[in-house]
Design a protein around this motif. Structure first.
Motif, PDB file in Angstrom:
ATOM      1  N   ILE A  47      24.592  22.690 -36.748  1.00 31.72           N
ATOM      2  CA  ILE A  47      23.897  22.281 -37.899  1.00 31.72           C
ATOM      3  C   ILE A  47      23.896  23.424 -38.701  1.00 31.72           C
ATOM      4  O   ILE A  47      24.096  23.260 -39.822  1.00 31.72           O
ATOM      5  N   THR A  57      21.372  14.805 -39.717  1.00 30.36           N
ATOM      6  CA  THR A  57      20.654  15.571 -40.790  1.00 30.36           C
ATOM      7  C   THR A  57      20.977  15.035 -42.106  1.00 30.36           C
ATOM      8  O   THR A  57      21.974  14.794 -42.536  1.00 30.36           O
ATOM      9  N   LEU A  65      15.699  16.085 -39.916  1.00 28.72           N
ATOM     10  CA  LEU A  65      16.330  15.963 -38.914  1.00 28.72           C
ATOM     11  C   LEU A  65      15.745  15.022 -37.771  1.00 28.72           C
ATOM     12  O   LEU A  65      14.652  14.993 -37.655  1.00 28.72           O
TER      13      LEU A  65
END
Lengths: 210, 159
Positions: free
Chosen positions: A53, A170, A189
């Protein structure tokens, strides 16, 4: 949601729609607070391994101001607000009506509390919109903040997920304004289990509406 | 941008190389980087781990998230090159606490930085790798540059 699956196009679409609803609530709250027109635009929803991420969302070594809070209740998640420092200083000076000097890199305690209040306004209105719509209980922690390399802040945020989740959803949102200095990013998140809960409750909504 | 001899080591991974390569880890917060170096052969590795102990985890994520797994893997790579643990020098970098208020006062999640450093030290000792330097803890981020020609590790802070 299976840990190895991807988001279907439809799941992605409903999450984008849901996020846009929350972003709209946040935008009107922050616009009111700073008395300038700010839009929050949902850019993307992705479902990635936690360690991947960080690389996708930020220029890793740029110094930014990051505000971070955890979401608990029916789901487990995080909200992260990232402002380029120029924007963070612009916002605190706008709200405090004081200019503490150019070229500094640190905020006074009072300025930190202003930034945390901005974070509360943005995240609180977003979560309220979500929780009203989904009928889920979403509780936010008080925010913490740091001014440092973007990746170093994100690294610590992702670690809070890494021990309990393989992948996380996300939601990437950006601040847009006519006021050039107002720029920032807003991330939500959720771990896989929480995303599942959100999608299930969305499905219930759609079915009831039929 | 990276130079041709520079290799970026992402979160939950490690890189093994030799002189004149330079191994980089950027923006470490509570993550821990460990440099491993064999001076004689000018070979080494840099790892970038997130969490202390794979045994504590219930999920099947990348094993390279965990310090125990990543150290074992790095030492296996040295073994393939006929380098024993006692011929390797290590340095530990990172393990800070970027959000002390949330982690220590609100206790919204355990602060991992300190535990990561303690685990790295304990495991390296157990494996017989000597630790010759460290730059750990605090509330700020670090970037690491590990020169495999000299063995020198440079740590950069932005704040």
């Amino acid at each position: 949601m299976d840990q190895n699956t991807m988001l279907t196009d439809n799941e992605k679409k409903v999450l984008l729609d849901l996020s846009q609803r929350g972003a709209g609530a946040s935008a009107s709250a922050i616009s009111k607070m700073i008395n300038k027109h700010v839009k929050l635009d949902v850019q993307d929803v992705s479902y990635l391994e936690v360690e991947k991420i960080g690389g996708t969302i930020l220029d890793s070594e740029t110094v930014v101001t990051t505000l971070y809070l955890r979401i608990t209740g029916d789901v487990a998640g995080s909200m992260v607000l990232v402002f380029p420092n120029e924007c963070a200083f612009f916002l605190v000076e706008l709200l405090s009506q004081k200019n503490e000097g150019k070229g500094r890199t640190k905020f006074t305690e009072y300025e930190k509390s202003i930034l945390k209040e901005i974070s509360n306004i943005v995240s609180g209105s977003f979560l309220k919109s979500l929780s009203d719509y989904l009928g889920l209980s979403l509780v936010e922690s008080i925010p913490d903040m740091t001014t440092d390399m973007a990746q170093a802040a994100m690294d610590s945020i992702l670690i809070d997920f890494a021990h309990s989740a393989h992948k996380a959803i996300t939601i990437n949102i950006v601040f847009i304004s006519n006021e050039e200095k107002i720029k920032g990013s807003f991330f939500l998140l959720f771990d896989s289990a929480s995303a599942d809960i959100i999608l299930k409750s969305l499905k219930g909504k759609v079915n009831n509406a039929k | 941008m990276l130079n041709s001899n520079e290799i970026l080591v992402d979160m939950a991974s490690f890189s093994f190389g030799s002189s004149p390569q330079i191994l980089l880890a950027r923006g470490l917060g509570s993550c821990v980087a460990i440099s491993f170096y064999n001076q004689k052969r000018k070979i080494g590795a840099l790892c970038h781990a997130m969490l202390p102990d794979s045994h504590e985890s219930t999920i099947q994520g990348s094993p390279m998230r965990f310090i125990d797994k990543i150290i074992a893997q790095v030492l296996a790579n040295f073994e393939l090159k006929q380098v024993k643990p006692n011929e390797i020098e290590a340095k530990i970098i990172g393990g800070s606490n970027m959000f002390p208020f949330l982690h220590e006062e609100v206790k919204i999640a355990p602060a991992m930085g300190e535990r990561n450093v303690a685990m790295a030290k304990a495991l390296l000792k157990e494996h017989g790798v000597v630790v010759i330097g460290q730059d750990v803890g605090g509330n700020y981020g670090r970037s690491v540059r590990f020169n495999l020609d000299t063995g020198i590790v440079t740590v950069e802070k932005k704040i």
